[in-house]
Every structure is written in C-alpha cells, then in structure tokens.
Design a protein around this motif. Sequence first.
Motif, PDB file in Angstrom:
ATOM      1  N   ILE A 145      11.812  -0.369  -6.392  1.00 57.26           N
ATOM      2  CA  ILE A 145      11.708  -0.722  -4.975  1.00 57.26           C
ATOM      3  C   ILE A 145      10.499  -1.643  -4.761  1.00 57.26           C
ATOM      4  O   ILE A 145      10.579  -2.644  -4.054  1.00 57.26           O
ATOM      5  N   ALA A 146       9.365  -1.298  -5.424  1.00 59.04           N
ATOM      6  CA  ALA A 146       8.143  -2.095  -5.238  1.00 59.04           C
ATOM      7  C   ALA A 146       8.350  -3.530  -5.730  1.00 59.04           C
ATOM      8  O   ALA A 146       7.934  -4.478  -5.075  1.00 59.04           O
ATOM      9  N   HIS A 147       8.996  -3.689  -6.886  1.00 57.40           N
ATOM     10  CA  HIS A 147       9.283  -5.035  -7.407  1.00 57.40           C
ATOM     11  C   HIS A 147      10.026  -5.864  -6.358  1.00 57.40           C
ATOM     12  O   HIS A 147       9.677  -7.007  -6.090  1.00 57.40           O
ATOM     13  N   ILE A 148      11.052  -5.260  -5.789  1.00 56.74           N
ATOM     14  CA  ILE A 148      11.892  -5.997  -4.839  1.00 56.74           C
ATOM     15  C   ILE A 148      11.132  -6.224  -3.532  1.00 56.74           C
ATOM     16  O   ILE A 148      11.110  -7.323  -2.991  1.00 56.74           O
ATOM     17  N   ARG A 149      10.458  -5.162  -3.071  1.00 61.71           N
ATOM     18  CA  ARG A 149       9.784  -5.251  -1.772  1.00 61.71           C
ATOM     19  C   ARG A 149       8.679  -6.302  -1.787  1.00 61.71           C
ATOM     20  O   ARG A 149       8.586  -7.145  -0.892  1.00 61.71           O
ATOM     21  N   ILE A 150       7.835  -6.283  -2.829  1.00 61.95           N
ATOM     22  CA  ILE A 150       6.704  -7.216  -2.878  1.00 61.95           C
ATOM     23  C   ILE A 150       7.216  -8.655  -2.872  1.00 61.95           C
ATOM     24  O   ILE A 150       6.748  -9.502  -2.098  1.00 61.95           O
ATOM     25  N   ALA A 151       8.220  -8.938  -3.723  1.00 60.04           N
ATOM     26  CA  ALA A 151       8.732 -10.306  -3.802  1.00 60.04           C
ATOM     27  C   ALA A 151       9.410 -10.710  -2.502  1.00 60.04           C
ATOM     28  O   ALA A 151       9.168 -11.791  -1.960  1.00 60.04           O
ATOM     29  N   ALA A 152      10.238  -9.827  -1.978  1.00 58.22           N
ATOM     30  CA  ALA A 152      11.034 -10.191  -0.804  1.00 58.22           C
ATOM     31  C   ALA A 152      10.164 -10.352   0.435  1.00 58.22           C
ATOM     32  O   ALA A 152      10.305 -11.332   1.172  1.00 58.22           O
ATOM     33  N   THR A 153       9.223  -9.416   0.659  1.00 54.64           N
ATOM     34  CA  THR A 153       8.420  -9.536   1.875  1.00 54.64           C
ATOM     35  C   THR A 153       7.545 -10.784   1.808  1.00 54.64           C
ATOM     36  O   THR A 153       7.408 -11.497   2.786  1.00 54.64           O
ATOM     37  N   TRP A 154       6.989 -11.079   0.651  1.00 57.23           N
ATOM     38  CA  TRP A 154       6.127 -12.259   0.552  1.00 57.23           C
ATOM     39  C   TRP A 154       6.934 -13.540   0.731  1.00 57.23           C
ATOM     40  O   TRP A 154       6.592 -14.406   1.515  1.00 57.23           O
ATOM     41  N   ARG A 155       8.026 -13.638   0.007  1.00 55.13           N
ATOM     42  CA  ARG A 155       8.743 -14.912  -0.052  1.00 55.13           C
ATOM     43  C   ARG A 155       9.645 -15.155   1.148  1.00 55.13           C
ATOM     44  O   ARG A 155       9.759 -16.284   1.610  1.00 55.13           O
TER      45      ARG A 155
END
Length: 517
Positions: A198-208
């Motif tokens: 979840i963290a992998h996806i969340r960090i990338a998605a929220t930033w980008r």
Amino acid sequence: MMKWAVLTLALMGVAWAELAPPERSYKILMLLPVSSKSHRNVFLPVAEGLADRGHKIVILANHPPALNHPNVEEINHGLSEFNTEAMDLFAMRPDPAVVFKVLQDALPIIARKLYKIPKVKELYDRRKEFDLLVINHMFNEVVYPFAHEMPFITVATPGMDSRQSAVFGNVLNPAYAPTFMNAFPLPMSMMQRFLNTIAHIRIAATWRYFDVLPSVQKEISSQFPDLPPLLDIERNQSLALLNSHFTVTGVLPLLPSQVEVGAMHCRPGKPLPEDLESWISGAGSEGVVYFSLGSMAQGQSMPKKYRDMFVEAFKQLKQRVIWKYEVALEGVSDNVLMRKWLPQQDILAHPNVRVFITHGGLLSTLESFYHTTPVLAVPIYADQPKNGMNIQASGLGLMLVWEELTVKLIVNSLKELLNNPKYRATAEEVQSALRDQPQSPRDRAVFWTEYVIRHNGAPRLRSPAATLSWVEFLMLDVLLALHVAVVVAVYVLRRLVGAVCSRVLGSRSTGKKKKKE
Ligand SMILES: *[C@@H]1O[C@H](CO)[C@@H](O)[C@H](O)[C@H]1NC(C)=O
C-alpha cells in the motif's frame, strides 16, 4: 590486528585504478534548488570529483556556496520557501505528514517564482551550452523545463527510491523492498508486506498524480505552455547515481543505469584542531562519545525533557563527550565539550572515539560504517528509523526510540556499546566489505557522469521495461488472454464431454429399451 586491517585498507585506497583522462572539458549544470543541506552535501563530492578533472560545473541550489574550487560556480537562488534549517523536526516527528504538507505548500510557490529570478532565467536561457544536467531527483521536478531536449542524470540523495526506480522500468517488489519511509525488518510478515505494498502505491500516486505534482505542473505549464508534461521529461533521464551501498542499505536488483555511489562523501580522517585532539586523547583509555543530530535537526530543537536526560546520562559516564549543539547550555558536567560545528568525519576517524550517538541520517550512517564507529541511533523521522534499524540489524549498534528514552536506558545502552567488543568487531567486518570496491565511489560517479556525455545520453542504457504501460508491464493483457483461453477450453471440453456422454448413455439406454422389448 586492527592496525593491520587499517593499513591494508589504506593501501587498498591507494591501489584504486586511476580513471583515464577525460576527452575534453565538459560543461555540467547541477540543479538542486529544493534541497536540504544533507542533500546538497551528496552533490558536493560529485561536483568536486568532476571539477578536479577540469570540467566546468555550475550549481544552482538554495544554499550559500560551499566549495571553493576554481572550476565550480555556485548560485544560490535565495528563495526561502524550502528552508530545512528552519524546520522543527521534533515537532514534526509525531506526524510525518507535516513534512509532506510543507512541500505541498512550498513547491508550487517555488515553481512560480524560480524562473522570475534573473540569474535563474539567464541560466535557463543558456542551458543548451551545457553538455549535461545533473538533477536532485527528490522534490526538484520544478527544474524539468531545463531538462527538455537535454541529456540529464539524477542523483538519488536518499539512495534507492522505489518511485524513481519504477520510472527506469525497475519496479521493486514490495515483498522484500521496503519504501524508504518504512522501517520494516526483513523478512516482512504478511501484514507488513500488505502495508508495504500500500505504501509503495500511496507514496507514488499521491506525489505524482494527486497532492503535489499537479499543482507544480500547473505553475510550470502557465510559464512554458509548449513544454511536454513534467512526468514525460522525467522519464528521459539517462542514469541515476544512488547514494547507497548494499553493504549498508541492503541488496536490491539494479539496472545498469542505477549506479550505487554511497559513501562517496566519506574520506579518511584528517588531523583535528589542537584543542579537539587534546580533548579526545586526554580522555585516556575510557575514550570519547560523540553526539550529533546532524545538520537538519538543530540540537536546541530537542525537547527539554530529552535534553535533560542526555545531560544527566553524560554525568554518569566515565567517558568524555563531544556534543554538537548550537547554543550554550547550563548544568552540563565537566566531561562534556559542546560546539556549534565539528569536523564530524575527523572525529569519527579518531581511534579514541568509541561511540557515535546519531539521528541516523543516511550520510551519518554511511560515515559510521566507513569509520568503524559503533552507533547509538535515535532516529527522528523520514528514512532515519529505517537506517537505525539497519544499524541494529547489522550489529553495528543499537537503536532507541525517543518516546521510550530514560536516563538509565541511555546509560545502559552506551555502556553496552562501550564495553562489548562485538560492536567494534562487526564494524570492522562491515567496513572492510564497504571499502572493498574496484574503484572509489566518487570515481564511479565521475566515470558514469562522463559516460553519459560521451555516449550522447547513453540510450543503450535504457531498460525496455521503461517504455511499457502498466497493463503491459503487469502482463494484465496476457493474463486476461490466458484466462479467456482457459475459460474457452473448459467450455469446449465440457461441451465435448457432454456430447460424448449423452451419446454413450443415450445409446446404452436405447440398447436397454431394445432388450426389454
Ligand atoms: C531525451 O534525451 C536525449 C538525450 O539524452 C535528448 O537528445 C532528447 O532531446 C530528450 N528528449 C526530450 C523530449 O527531452
């Protein structure tokens, strides 16, 4: 025994093969306008290494000049929206989202103001004069207009960042690659793998796509209407220099375009100023404890209750203590020397310095491994808990949590590190593995930077995975096709079996009927 190890290592350093002389003097522009001091410090050895070979370097940063080198020009843009020295990390500690919020607010403002600064505009206008751009990959999307139709590489200051790695086509597997913000011990439990994914996806998605880049993109688009999207420009980077080394930060699969140069800022100790030297050697056989929370967390931002604990703990030590602290402090015992600034590597390299109390920033962590100093890590935030965990797991030291600190715990942990020889022994093992490399990390950074210029952006380094869409990469189309094929096959088979059965049963039942008749 230890002396011999040190001597062999020193010889090994000397034995590193020299790089071939460069074909000509290159012009290189380094862009790190949104950087903490430690991010900037990762760039300095690269800049210096290149400048020493006769290349002309221009650095655009948010810090006053730090290198006094005839081939380096340092430009401080002067915007104060991202000033890490003004941040109170202890106040942010309970909620890491606060740091994110600071960036979310600051980046669009920086994007709006940056290109209006005359010296930045002038630099932008003559960007095509440069042979290569070197960009800080973290937080610095605002400079991608410079990189349009230019060869560029990035420096990954926190080491491996899964978000960046995916851009290269190297999507890290969350089953064993923690994000740099998560301190999950390996192997991860089912729950940790779930949270990590979840963290992998969340960090990338929220930033980008959600919280940060869209607003930066909007500001940039209004100034550069014909520019391709920032995320498209980002994909064109040729190479990343990662500030990591597998000995310290763990093993991950790397592409040829992801080059580990961690510890390139580390160097053998130089002689200390006389007063420090005599303080350290004057400590005698008990040795010295060195305490610094790095360049970002100012000592005085430490809450009073923790500060009092350290003051009290140091009173109970037989050792002398060197404490990096910015203002005068009352009630400190005589065995403690406090200074605003200290030559950290020269102190760590001193054989009489026995323990390093650190926040576990990546640079300090690499230095402690490089100089074989056992560590008491008290991580504050971001990647520090993960570094602290690596320190403890590798046997180099111990990690404490601020909220659990007591005087007794600090004293006992220090005593364990001072009296148990296993930490120093492990540190020596790790150090010899870290230093055992075919060339110095700094030369490696220089080599690959020049390589990208020599080969015009080095398109042969590109992974074919980088051009795939998510559907292609995760093989969703292939899996769907397989699924359909299986469903169709099962359907056909069932019909066939059904037909055969009804034939056989049908003929049998007609046979029975015939007999009865
Ligand atoms: C991509 O990079 C190459 C060199 O590395 C450069 O020639 C090209 O113009 C870049 N493309 C874009 C769209 O920036």
